[in-house]
Design an enzyme around this catalytic site. Structure first.
Site, PDB file in Angstrom:
ATOM      1  N   LYS A 117       0.829  -1.213   0.000  1.00  0.00           N
ATOM      2  CA  LYS A 117       0.000   0.000   0.000  1.00  0.00           C
ATOM      3  C   LYS A 117       0.855   1.251   0.000  1.00  0.00           C
ATOM      4  CE  LYS A 117      -4.423  -1.098   0.187  1.00  0.00           C
ATOM      5  NZ  LYS A 117      -5.225  -1.048  -0.920  1.00  0.00           N
ATOM      6  N   LYS A 199      -7.088  -3.041 -13.175  1.00  0.00           N
ATOM      7  CA  LYS A 199      -7.903  -3.347 -12.009  1.00  0.00           C
ATOM      8  C   LYS A 199      -8.994  -2.281 -11.836  1.00  0.00           C
ATOM      9  CE  LYS A 199      -7.184  -3.533  -7.083  1.00  0.00           C
ATOM     10  NZ  LYS A 199      -7.562  -4.135  -6.071  1.00  0.00           N
ATOM     11  N   LYS A 202     -11.797   3.259  -8.444  1.00  0.00           N
ATOM     12  CA  LYS A 202     -12.356   4.596  -8.551  1.00  0.00           C
ATOM     13  C   LYS A 202     -11.315   5.564  -9.101  1.00  0.00           C
ATOM     14  CE  LYS A 202     -13.223   6.176  -4.789  1.00  0.00           C
ATOM     15  NZ  LYS A 202     -13.085   7.198  -3.805  1.00  0.00           N
TER      16      LYS A 202
END
Ligand code: TRP
Ligand code: SF4
Length: 332
Positions: A117, A199, A202
């Protein structure tokens, strides 16, 4: 005869905006399926959302509401499951603090998603104390409700293993088993990418949202990347490399899947035909979700009430577990 006690499921979702089909097939649809067979607790992880939105937390409240509307539209039924908001139950924070005192930092540093991340999210500094402790807060969320299972995708499995280790450490230290070691309920998640083949996300602007209307869905399907080998209408294609075909596998009946695959390989049908067929089966399947949403949108107050009601129920369990925790530690 008394009904055998149902096993308890708990899961949460970060409110980071409206949900798309990746979120739906990745988690939410499974939740909807589970609510008939398990005692379910589902919560909006607004404190977790702070880990990446701490610079601009103003939107978390609005996102949380959107998530609740998406949940209800998707078919989570407040009569069957307990829906609540994490930050309304301070016990999550209290247990997180207690657990953080006994979790060795190397356990957290070796968590694969911690590094991933950090590489993925560049817009905010993710090298924070809170983000390192993300799995500890997640553990508190789970064990506070003594959940038997947590439905997760395979990528979340290491988090859950860490939760189990933390539980064992607590039990070992205080010689009392107050928690349940949560098991992973791994569901296979169909592989769906976004409109452009990356992927679905948003932030890539390639998502189909659960809240998209019929026109938007149709328009997005038209935009979808297909097998690049079919540059012209009479070029044959291969459904197995096509970005759109997996959607047929989810939405269309077997017979249509076969018709499309065969038509694609022989160039009997064009991508336009194929997309029209998909749009139709998709809209059919999304119909009930769209209908529920239009009902729910008329009564936003009711959404708030459902979450408030669920939070009350969750609070009872949280209070009792934290009480046991403190007793086990002789803090009480
Ligand atoms: N990590 C989950 C997500 O990214 C949210 C979450 C927080 C969660 N606490 C949890 C999931 C406990 C399952 C169990 O959406
Ligand atoms: Fe994909 Fe359908 Fe076009 Fe074949 S016909 S490449 S399956 S969109």
């Amino acid at each position: 005869m008394s009904e055998q006690k149902r096993k308890r499921i708990l899961s949460g979702m970060q409110p980071s905006g409206k949900l798309h089909l990746g979120n739906y097939f990745g988690a939410l649809k499974n939740w909807v399926d589970l609510q008939d067979d398990f005692e379910c607790f589902f919560f909006i992880a607004d404190w977790h959302a702070l880990s990446s939105l701490y610079e601009d937390p103003r939107r978390i409240k609005e996102f949380s509401f959107e998530v609740a509307v998406d949940w209800l539209s998707a078919g989570l039924d407040p009569e069957k499951c307990t829906l609540f908001l994490q930050s309304k139950i301070p016990e999550h924070a209290e247990l997180h603090l207690i657990l953080s005192m006994m979790v060795p930092v190397p356990w957290l540093e070796r968590n694969p998603t911690y590094k991933e991340k950090q590489d993925e999210i560049k817009k905010v500094d993710m090298s924070t104390y809170g983000f390192l402790g993300y799995p500890v807060l997640q553990t508190a969320d789970i064990v506070l409700y003594r959940a038997d299972f947590v439905p997760v995708g395979i990528d979340q499995a290491p988090h859950l293993e860490l939760s189990r280790e933390i539980v064992r450490r607590f039990h070992h230290l205080y010689k009392k088993n107050v928690f349940i070691e949560p098991g992973a309920k791994i569901s296979d998640i169909p592989k769906l990418n976004g409109l452009d083949g990356r992927k679905m996300s948003k932030s890539y602007d390639n998502a189909i949202f659960l809240s998209d209307n019929e026109k938007e869905v149709a328009k997005k399907v038209k935009q979808m990347l297909t097998d690049p080998a079919r540059a012209r209408r009479d070029d044959p294609g291969d459904p197995e490399v096509c970005n759109l075909y997996p959607f047929h596998k989810i939405y269309s009946p077997q017979s249509m899947q076969e018709e499309v695959a065969e038509g694609c390989r022989t160039a009997k049908i064009g991508c336009g035909d194929c997309k029209n067929m998909l749009t139709q089966t998709m809209l059919e399947s999304m119909g009930p979700i769209m209908e529920r949403r239009s009902e729910i949108s008329k009564k936003p107050k009711e959404v708030e009430e459902i979450i408030a009601e669920g939070t009350k129920r969750a609070q009872l369990v949280a209070t009792s577990t934290l009480d046991r925790v403190k007793k086990a530690m002789k803090l009480k």
